[in-house]
Motif scaffolding. Structure first.
Motif, mmCIF file in Angstrom:
data_model
loop_
_atom_site.group_PDB
_atom_site.id
_atom_site.type_symbol
_atom_site.label_atom_id
_atom_site.label_comp_id
_atom_site.label_asym_id
_atom_site.label_seq_id
_atom_site.Cartn_x
_atom_site.Cartn_y
_atom_site.Cartn_z
ATOM 1 N N GLN A 83 0.786 -1.166 -0.020
ATOM 2 C CA GLN A 83 0.086 0.044 -0.034
ATOM 3 C C GLN A 83 0.861 1.394 0.016
ATOM 4 O O GLN A 83 0.638 2.103 -0.755
ATOM 5 N N LEU A 84 1.895 1.263 0.794
ATOM 6 C CA LEU A 84 2.762 2.194 0.833
ATOM 7 C C LEU A 84 3.496 2.567 -0.477
ATOM 8 O O LEU A 84 3.688 3.856 -0.870
ATOM 9 N N LEU A 89 4.377 5.520 -5.400
ATOM 10 C CA LEU A 89 4.367 5.613 -6.765
ATOM 11 C C LEU A 89 3.178 6.369 -7.449
ATOM 12 O O LEU A 89 3.712 7.331 -8.407
ATOM 13 N N ALA A 90 2.182 6.539 -6.828
ATOM 14 C CA ALA A 90 0.915 7.510 -7.289
ATOM 15 C C ALA A 90 1.406 8.927 -7.117
ATOM 16 O O ALA A 90 1.298 9.870 -7.945
ATOM 17 N N GLU A 91 2.122 8.967 -6.247
ATOM 18 C CA GLU A 91 2.738 10.498 -5.810
ATOM 19 C C GLU A 91 3.812 11.015 -6.848
ATOM 20 O O GLU A 91 3.741 12.089 -7.414
ATOM 21 N N MET A 92 4.651 10.005 -7.106
ATOM 22 C CA MET A 92 5.703 10.205 -8.052
ATOM 23 C C MET A 92 5.256 10.424 -9.622
ATOM 24 O O MET A 92 5.633 11.082 -10.216
ATOM 25 N N ARG A 97 3.869 14.177 -13.911
ATOM 26 C CA ARG A 97 3.150 14.888 -14.859
ATOM 27 C C ARG A 97 3.391 16.378 -14.492
ATOM 28 O O ARG A 97 3.298 17.244 -15.534
ATOM 29 N N GLU A 98 3.478 16.950 -13.327
ATOM 30 C CA GLU A 98 3.653 18.327 -13.022
ATOM 31 C C GLU A 98 4.931 18.701 -13.638
ATOM 32 O O GLU A 98 4.853 19.865 -14.282
ATOM 33 N N LEU A 99 5.851 18.082 -13.484
ATOM 34 C CA LEU A 99 7.138 18.499 -13.975
ATOM 35 C C LEU A 99 7.240 18.275 -15.604
ATOM 36 O O LEU A 99 7.893 19.364 -16.236
ATOM 37 N N GLN A 100 6.494 17.382 -16.040
ATOM 38 C CA GLN A 100 6.349 17.357 -17.723
ATOM 39 C C GLN A 100 5.626 18.687 -18.082
ATOM 40 O O GLN A 100 5.886 19.159 -19.226
#
Length: 194
Positions: A83-84, A89-92, A97-100
């Protein structure tokens, strides 16, 4: 194990607050003490068994039960770990996406600046070309003469044809194989030297 002991201490402390302190209660404490001591010893032995120590006195059924409890605990641990991992992974992916998105914005800004710079350079070149024509007016070419035809004008590229009057023949074509023609202001200097 420690959490169990802490809960025990809290509960026993709260019971002591509500229990009357008298000589008749002292007898019940003496009876309860061996029970609690046996329970602590049982919990410590279970803890040692969970860590893989003191397994020799255990029977097959006890070992099987211990294995099932450890498997259940291990599944719970693995589930929490997975779960962690999924959350990280979802946060990364979100950060990616933000960096892209930021990268795309910066790339667009770079393209716009490059386009503005090329437009400015083109404007300066055009402006420089117009200004140079003010400073150096084009010279009129001398009329075609036989002496010029005997010495073709120096050029810097592509071939060209000269039509003129040569040796009494009208419309004689002379073809040269230079690379390009020189600008008129350079021709004037060359013609003066010939």
């Amino acid at each position: 194990m420690e959490s169990i002991l802490e809960r025990y201490e809290r509960n026993s402390f709260t019971e002591q607050q509500f229990a009357p302190h008298g000589p008749e209660n002292q007898g019940s404490y003496f009876l309860e003490h061996p029970k609690l001591k046996a329970r602590v010893e049982l919990l410590q032995r279970n803890l040692r068994n969970y860590t893989g120590q003191d397994l020799d006195p255990l029977s097959y059924k006890e070992l099987h039960y211990l294995e099932q409890k450890i498997d259940t605990a291990l599944k719970s641990i693995r589930s929490r770990k997975n779960q962690l991992i999924h959350e990280s992974l979802a946060e990364m992916h979100k950060k990616e996406r933000e960096l892209q998105s930021q990268n795309n914005i910066l790339a667009e800004q770079v393209k716009k600046k490059l386009k503005a710079l090329t437009e400015q350079e083109q404007w300066e070149q055009q402006n420089l070309g117009q200004n140079s024509s003010f400073f150096m007016p084009p010279q009129a070419q001398p009329p075609l003469q036989p002496s010029i035809l005997s010495h073709p004008p120096p050029t810097i590229g592509g071939s060209f044809q000269i039509r003129g009057f040569l040796n009494g023949n009208k419309d004689v074509e002379v073809q040269t194989q230079p690379i390009t023609t020189m600008p008129p202001w350079m021709l004037r200097i060359v013609n003066e030297r010939i």
